[in-house]
Scaffold this active site. Structure first.
Site, PDB file in Angstrom:
ATOM      1  N   ASP A   9       0.871  -1.188   0.000  1.00  0.00           N
ATOM      2  CA  ASP A   9       0.000   0.000   0.000  1.00  0.00           C
ATOM      3  C   ASP A   9       0.902   1.231   0.000  1.00  0.00           C
ATOM      4  O   ASP A   9       1.736   1.392   0.894  1.00  0.00           O
ATOM      5  CB  ASP A   9      -0.921  -0.026   1.228  1.00  0.00           C
ATOM      6  CG  ASP A   9      -1.943   1.123   1.219  1.00  0.00           C
ATOM      7  OD1 ASP A   9      -1.664   2.186   0.625  1.00  0.00           O
ATOM      8  OD2 ASP A   9      -3.014   0.950   1.816  1.00  0.00           O
ATOM      9  N   ASP A 105      -3.572   2.399  -5.434  1.00  0.00           N
ATOM     10  CA  ASP A 105      -2.295   2.367  -4.687  1.00  0.00           C
ATOM     11  C   ASP A 105      -2.099   1.109  -3.864  1.00  0.00           C
ATOM     12  O   ASP A 105      -1.295   1.092  -2.949  1.00  0.00           O
ATOM     13  CB  ASP A 105      -2.155   3.631  -3.823  1.00  0.00           C
ATOM     14  CG  ASP A 105      -2.890   3.520  -2.504  1.00  0.00           C
ATOM     15  OD1 ASP A 105      -3.944   2.845  -2.467  1.00  0.00           O
ATOM     16  OD2 ASP A 105      -2.410   4.096  -1.520  1.00  0.00           O
ATOM     17  N   GLU A 106      -2.830   0.042  -4.205  1.00  0.00           N
ATOM     18  CA  GLU A 106      -2.744  -1.179  -3.405  1.00  0.00           C
ATOM     19  C   GLU A 106      -2.731  -2.420  -4.273  1.00  0.00           C
ATOM     20  O   GLU A 106      -3.526  -2.528  -5.197  1.00  0.00           O
ATOM     21  CB  GLU A 106      -4.017  -1.326  -2.556  1.00  0.00           C
ATOM     22  CG  GLU A 106      -3.929  -0.737  -1.201  1.00  0.00           C
ATOM     23  CD  GLU A 106      -5.295  -0.758  -0.538  1.00  0.00           C
ATOM     24  OE1 GLU A 106      -5.884  -1.842  -0.424  1.00  0.00           O
ATOM     25  OE2 GLU A 106      -5.752   0.335  -0.170  1.00  0.00           O
TER      26      GLU A 106
HETATM   27  N1  DCP Z   1      -8.424   8.439  -2.048  1.00  0.00           N
HETATM   28  C1  DCP Z   1      -9.431   9.334  -2.324  1.00  0.00           C
HETATM   29  N2  DCP Z   1     -10.590   9.329  -1.597  1.00  0.00           N
HETATM   30  C2  DCP Z   1     -10.747   8.458  -0.580  1.00  0.00           C
HETATM   31  C3  DCP Z   1      -9.732   7.547  -0.279  1.00  0.00           C
HETATM   32  C4  DCP Z   1      -8.563   7.572  -1.046  1.00  0.00           C
HETATM   33  O1  DCP Z   1      -9.298  10.133  -3.239  1.00  0.00           O
HETATM   34  N3  DCP Z   1     -11.864   8.467   0.133  1.00  0.00           N
HETATM   35  C5  DCP Z   1      -7.194   8.475  -2.833  1.00  0.00           C
HETATM   36  C6  DCP Z   1      -6.164   9.407  -2.249  1.00  0.00           C
HETATM   37  C7  DCP Z   1      -5.129   8.517  -1.667  1.00  0.00           C
HETATM   38  C8  DCP Z   1      -5.273   7.226  -2.457  1.00  0.00           C
HETATM   39  O2  DCP Z   1      -6.613   7.192  -2.921  1.00  0.00           O
HETATM   40  O3  DCP Z   1      -3.828   9.069  -1.780  1.00  0.00           O
HETATM   41  C9  DCP Z   1      -4.991   6.018  -1.616  1.00  0.00           C
HETATM   42  O4  DCP Z   1      -5.850   5.926  -0.502  1.00  0.00           O
HETATM   43  P1  DCP Z   1      -5.337   5.497   0.934  1.00  0.00           P
HETATM   44  O5  DCP Z   1      -6.532   5.254   1.759  1.00  0.00           O
HETATM   45  O6  DCP Z   1      -4.359   4.398   0.807  1.00  0.00           O
HETATM   46  O7  DCP Z   1      -4.662   6.838   1.495  1.00  0.00           O
HETATM   47  P2  DCP Z   1      -3.197   7.413   1.385  1.00  0.00           P
HETATM   48  O8  DCP Z   1      -2.356   6.606   0.450  1.00  0.00           O
HETATM   49  O9  DCP Z   1      -3.318   8.869   1.061  1.00  0.00           O
HETATM   50  O10 DCP Z   1      -2.674   7.321   2.864  1.00  0.00           O
HETATM   51  P3  DCP Z   1      -1.922   6.123   3.636  1.00  0.00           P
HETATM   52  O11 DCP Z   1      -0.495   6.520   3.732  1.00  0.00           O
HETATM   53  O12 DCP Z   1      -2.572   6.104   4.977  1.00  0.00           O
HETATM   54  O13 DCP Z   1      -2.152   4.873   2.861  1.00  0.00           O
HETATM   55 CA    CA Z   2      -2.083   4.345   0.651  1.00  0.00          CA
HETATM   56 CA    CA Z   3      -4.777   2.328  -0.142  1.00  0.00          CA
END
Ligand code: DCP
Ligand code: CA
Ligand code: CA
Length: 346
Positions: A9, A105-106
């Site tokens: 992730d 991203d996963e």
């Molecule tokens: N995303 C989004 N709206 C959401 C959830 C996620 O637009 N409700 C997008 C933005 C994030 C990406 O998807 O960058 C990946 O989601 P993650 O939940 O993995 O969040 P992050 O990667 O930003 O944070 P983390 O470091 O906690 O994984």
């Molecule tokens: Ca993430």
């Molecule tokens: Ca994610």
């Protein structure tokens, strides 16, 4: 339990992509904002500097400046994030036999076993993503998707954690019920209403009670998740909503790679046809994209090439004098066709 699963992730993905093309941002609070249909924007991703100031995904972008006047607010650039994502996924797909790309991203990957070799291979892939693409991620390994996800959450940021089967019970009991993945917000709220405060509280609820409250199937799933059991297989055939192919130009004229892009897309199209075509150009610090809807579904190579060329010229004319570093083509709105090679399909 089955073969181990690794979850990759990406850390604060959208915000990290922005840091990647603008390294000066790394020590500043960064929040990426998404605006949907004229609504006020919401934060979709925040880097850790921003999180330390209380900036969180989901909050209105208008609140960010209240929390930190220095915060850098950036409008989301989905095509650019997709291009970074596809480079990352290609590394993971090349390194493992069985991969499920679960989101932008996963990705889950099946790991042979818990041997030192297999585990250090996973670690090497994490390092390769950083050295080749420049993106940090967290990796969790466990005997199913649920445990891999829990391990990954505990490892964040930029971490690597294996949860061995004999540790599952202890790890689960150290979590709050809200931290068990894949249990939705409304279920969590109901559990709280049922008096649940800890995972142990939740584990003491008989399966019949859970099934009465949440239905037979979901009740069983919650019962099992609370014990670290997850029967969902890796789903490597998850349908992608689009197919995208990127090429790094290294000084070449973008027109010279259009056929290569089309073939890269068609290779993976299989028995499907598309109804929308797009082009993305990645410049230093900027992205430009164009897409076009077609009258009908098609999988015709010559037609794809001609539409890609047309969109490429349109996109190039938006940044006159600039040379893109990478160019990508994509097709969207996919549907199955019964016969491969069918040209038009309504
Ligand atoms: N995303 C989004 N709206 C959401 C959830 C996620 O637009 N409700 C997008 C933005 C994030 C990406 O998807 O960058 C990946 O989601 P993650 O939940 O993995 O969040 P992050 O990667 O930003 O944070 P983390 O470091 O906690 O994984
Ligand atoms: Ca993430
Ligand atoms: Ca994610």
């Amino acid at each position: 339990m089955g073969d181990p699963v690794a979850l990759f992730d990406m850390d604060y993905f959208f915000a990290q992509c922005e840091e990647l093309r603008n390294p000066g941002l790394s020590d500043k609070p960064v929040a990426v904002c998404i605006f949907t249909m004229g609504e006020k924007g919401a934060v979709s991703s925040a880097n850790y500097v921003a999180r330390r100031l209380g900036i969180r995904a989901g909050m209105p972008c208008s609140r960010v400046k209240d929390l930190s006047p220095e915060a850098v607010l950036i409008k989301a650039d989905p095509d650019y994030y997709k291009s970074v994502s596809s480079r990352i996924m290609n590394i993971i797909l090349k390194e493992f036999e069985k991969v499920e790309v679960a989101s932008i991203d996963e990705a889950y990957a099946e790991v042979k076993d818990y041997s030192e070799d297999a585990i250090s291979h996973v670690k090497a892939v994490k390092d390769e993503i950083l050295s080749k693409v420049g993106i940090k991620c967290s990796v969790g390994i466990g005997s199913n998707k649920l445990i891999a996800k829990i391990a990954c959450e505990l490892a964040k940021p930029n971490g690597f954690l294996v949860i061995y089967d004999e540790e599952i019970d202890k790890v689960l009991k150290g979590l709050s019920p809200d931290e068990i993945p894949f249990i939705g917000k409304s279920t969590q709220r109901k559990l709280r209403e049922m008096g649940v405060r800890t995972v142990e509280d939740a584990q003491s609820i008989p399966i019949e009670v859970l099934q009465k409250e949440f239905g037979e199937k979901k009740g069983l799933m919650i019962y099992e998740f609370l014990r670290g059991i997850d029967r969902r297989p890796l789903n490597p055939f998850r349908k992608r909503k689009e197919l995208i192919k990127f090429i790094t130009l290294n000084g070449r004229d973008p027109h010279d790679v259009v056929e290569q892009i089309a073939d890269g897309i068609l290779e993976r199209l299989g028995n499907r046809a598309f109804r929308r075509v797009g082009v993305v150009l990645i410049y230093r610090g900027a992205t430009s994209s164009k897409r076009k809807s077609l009258a009908t579904w098609t999988s015709d190579r010559d037609y794809l090439i001609s539409v890609l060329k047309e969109l490429l010229d349109e996109a190039l004319s938006e940044q006159p004098g600039e040379t893109p570093r990478r160019v990508g083509g994509f097709v969207e709105d996919l549907r199955e066709v019964k016969e491969k090679g069918l040209m038009d399909y309504l």
